[in-house]
Design a protein around this motif. Structure first.
Motif, short mmCIF file in Angstrom:
data_model
loop_
_atom_site.label_atom_id
_atom_site.label_comp_id
_atom_site.label_asym_id
_atom_site.label_seq_id
_atom_site.Cartn_x
_atom_site.Cartn_y
_atom_site.Cartn_z
N GLY A 251 -26.43 -6.63 3.76
CA GLY A 251 -27.63 -7.43 4.01
C GLY A 251 -27.91 -7.61 5.49
N VAL A 252 -26.86 -7.81 6.28
CA VAL A 252 -27.04 -7.94 7.73
C VAL A 252 -27.52 -6.62 8.32
N CYS A 253 -26.89 -5.51 7.90
CA CYS A 253 -27.28 -4.19 8.40
C CYS A 253 -28.73 -3.88 8.06
N ALA A 254 -29.13 -4.19 6.83
CA ALA A 254 -30.50 -3.90 6.40
C ALA A 254 -31.50 -4.71 7.22
N ALA A 255 -31.19 -5.98 7.48
CA ALA A 255 -32.09 -6.82 8.28
C ALA A 255 -32.24 -6.26 9.69
N LEU A 256 -31.13 -5.84 10.29
CA LEU A 256 -31.19 -5.27 11.64
C LEU A 256 -31.96 -3.95 11.64
N GLU A 257 -31.75 -3.13 10.63
CA GLU A 257 -32.44 -1.84 10.57
C GLU A 257 -33.94 -2.02 10.43
N ARG A 258 -34.36 -3.02 9.64
CA ARG A 258 -35.80 -3.26 9.52
C ARG A 258 -36.38 -3.75 10.84
N ALA A 259 -35.68 -4.65 11.52
CA ALA A 259 -36.18 -5.20 12.78
C ALA A 259 -36.17 -4.16 13.90
N LEU A 260 -35.36 -3.11 13.74
CA LEU A 260 -35.29 -2.05 14.75
C LEU A 260 -36.08 -0.81 14.33
N ALA A 261 -36.99 -0.96 13.39
CA ALA A 261 -37.81 0.17 12.96
C ALA A 261 -38.63 0.72 14.13
N LYS A 262 -38.81 2.03 14.14
CA LYS A 262 -39.61 2.64 15.21
C LYS A 262 -41.06 2.18 15.15
N ASP A 263 -41.57 2.01 13.94
CA ASP A 263 -42.95 1.57 13.73
C ASP A 263 -43.00 0.05 13.75
N PRO A 264 -43.72 -0.56 14.70
CA PRO A 264 -43.76 -2.03 14.75
C PRO A 264 -44.24 -2.67 13.45
N ALA A 265 -45.11 -1.97 12.71
CA ALA A 265 -45.65 -2.55 11.47
C ALA A 265 -44.59 -2.69 10.39
N ARG A 266 -43.48 -1.98 10.51
CA ARG A 266 -42.42 -2.04 9.50
C ARG A 266 -41.40 -3.15 9.80
N ARG A 267 -41.50 -3.77 10.95
CA ARG A 267 -40.56 -4.84 11.31
C ARG A 267 -41.01 -6.17 10.71
N PRO A 268 -40.11 -7.17 10.63
CA PRO A 268 -40.55 -8.50 10.25
C PRO A 268 -41.70 -8.96 11.15
N ALA A 269 -42.69 -9.61 10.56
CA ALA A 269 -43.91 -9.95 11.31
C ALA A 269 -43.66 -10.99 12.39
N THR A 270 -42.62 -11.79 12.25
CA THR A 270 -42.34 -12.85 13.21
C THR A 270 -40.84 -12.97 13.43
N ALA A 271 -40.47 -13.66 14.50
CA ALA A 271 -39.06 -13.96 14.74
C ALA A 271 -38.51 -14.85 13.63
N ALA A 272 -39.36 -15.73 13.10
CA ALA A 272 -38.92 -16.60 12.00
C ALA A 272 -38.60 -15.77 10.76
N ALA A 273 -39.41 -14.76 10.47
CA ALA A 273 -39.15 -13.91 9.31
C ALA A 273 -37.84 -13.13 9.49
N PHE A 274 -37.58 -12.65 10.69
CA PHE A 274 -36.32 -11.96 10.97
C PHE A 274 -35.14 -12.91 10.78
N ALA A 275 -35.27 -14.14 11.30
CA ALA A 275 -34.20 -15.12 11.12
C ALA A 275 -33.96 -15.41 9.65
N GLU A 276 -35.04 -15.47 8.87
CA GLU A 276 -34.90 -15.77 7.44
C GLU A 276 -34.12 -14.66 6.74
N GLU A 277 -34.37 -13.41 7.12
CA GLU A 277 -33.62 -12.30 6.53
C GLU A 277 -32.13 -12.41 6.87
#
Length: 427
Positions: A251-277
């Motif tokens: 779960g931690v790896c998946a959250a980091l991988e989404r936030a480090l996506a090359k395409d900005p649109a694929r990342r969590p929309a906000t820092a709060a959403a990233f923290a929630e993951e």
């Protein structure tokens, strides 16, 4: 800004020309200023004094004054470095006087081999995400999140620092000359291509910092003798390093991988959403969810609150808003007017079934360590008998306020189901 625990150039007793400060020792130096640790006898405390080293009439003056305004708005957040005062030295150089964080920078610690504890890194990332979300809601992009700009307090708390590169979210992008101001090892690929900074770029930089915290190296560390062009190509196309072989939960790896996506649109929309993951991943790994602290308004007092999100960006909810949204759900059941006799309606009407999905939405306090369970696809939550004299009946589905239940379907069964109907449902 490069931080170091060793004294450089100046020994104890160096004069800064700042009233009330003595025994200055240089502890950090960057392209725009020098940071000193100094002693304030009147308060019996050490402080950090950042002095503009360059000609303060030049471009660096605007950068310095921006940092002053940003910190003035945001430094009451528990995970943003505290600004005490500002002014000019006796020589005329502008300075910022801030809280001195005894633990140095995260960058110092990682260079000393402190990496590897994913639990500490994830908790620290959640804390800094609260600071970053607070800045974003105040209309500020940090633009330089990296281990060197996260300070550690004497109590082990991370503090986001160095807002010298920060800009208002509404500012028009600069850099028509093609120059990019960024820390390459933690900058988002689109920023390195010359695209304007964004919330998504700050989220990427925070995720890159958390991964560095766990791994002991940036996601894309330069190889010996590697050219800058080669490094930039790898940042643009190579996959995120897999931390699972290091024992980091999926779960931690998946959250980091989404936030480090090359395409900005694929990342969590906000820092709060990233923290929630990250918090969801903590709970899934059997840990309490770390607190996520969101500050209040920090932007223009005359402007709207909260600030309007950028185009295509979902407006984030504060923790208090999420708690209010997680109240018990209810469904109201009544009968249609009919000619059915009373004794026919006296029979059991069967089972009311809800298809429920449990959302792992945490609160600001730490959650208890859960016992792993497997949830069924369908959860029956009640059985109700009605007769001809029944009025509207309310069926309430409750759960902890910070762990809501979502109902995705209600079903009426039994021989008299055609005589009943759901007239309302909602939160």
């Amino acid at each position: 800004m490069v931080h170091s625990e060793q004294s450089v150039t100046h020994g104890p007793g160096a004069a800064l020309g700042v009233d009330g400060c003595t025994d200055a020792v240089e502890v950090g130096r960057g392209g725009f200023g020098v940071v000193y640790r100094a002693w304030q006898p009147d308060f019996a405390r050490s402080v950090a004094v950042k002095v503009l080293a360059a000609d303060w009439h030049g471009p660096s003056r605007a950068r310095f004054e921006r940092e002053l305004r940003m910190l003035g708005r945001l430094s009451d957040h528990p995970h943003i470095v505290t600004l005490h005062q500002a002014g000019r030295t006796a020589a005329g150089n502008p300075y910022l006087l801030m809280a001195y964080e005894e633990g140095g920078s995260l960058g110092d610690r990682l260079r000393d081999g402190a990496a590897g504890d994913w639990r500490e890194a994830v908790a620290g990332g959640i804390a800094v995400a609260g600071a970053l979300e607070t800045a974003h809601r105040a209309g500020v992009l940090h633009r330089d999140v990296k281990p060197e700009n996260i300070l550690i307090s004497a109590y082990g708390e991370p503090k986001l620092a160095d807002f010298g590169q920060a800009r208002p979210r509404s500012a028009r992008p600069t850099g028509a000359d093609g120059r990019v101001t960024a820390s390459v090892l933690h900058a988002a690929p689109e920023v390195l291509r010359g695209e304007p900074p964004s919330v998504a770029a700050d989220v990427y930089a925070l995720a890159s910092t958390v991964l560095h915290w766990i791994r002991g190296a940036p996601p894309f560390a330069p190889a010996d003798g590697e050219s800058v062009d080669s490094l930039l190509r790898r940042i643009a196309v190579d996959p995120v390093p897999d931390l699972r072989p290091l024992g980091v939960p999926d779960g931690v790896c998946a959250a980091l991988e989404r936030a480090l996506a090359k395409d900005p649109a694929r990342r969590p929309a906000t820092a709060a959403a990233f923290a929630e993951e990250l918090r969801v991943a903590q709970v899934a790994a059997g840990l309490p969810a770390s607190p996520f602290v969101l500050g209040g308004p920090g932007g223009d007092p005359a402007g709207p609150w909260p600030p309007q999100p950028a185009a295509g960006e979902a407006a984030p909810l504060s923790l208090s808003e999420r708690r209010r949204a997680a109240v018990a759900l209810s469904a109201t059941v009544t009968r249609r007017p009919s000619r059915v006799r009373r004794h026919a309606l006296a029979r059991s009407l069967g089972l009311l079934v809800a298809l429920a999905a449990v959302l792992a939405a945490g609160g600001s306090r730490a959650l208890p360590t859960p016992t792993p369970v497997e949830l069924p696809a369908q959860v029956p939550f009640g059985e109700l008998e009605l007769n001809a004299e029944s009025r509207e009946q309310v069926v309430a589905v409750g759960n902890r306020a910070d762990r809501p239940v979502r109902l995705t379907g209600l079903t009426l069964t039994g021989p008299s189901r055609s005589e009943l109907r759901i007239v309302a449902d909602g939160c």
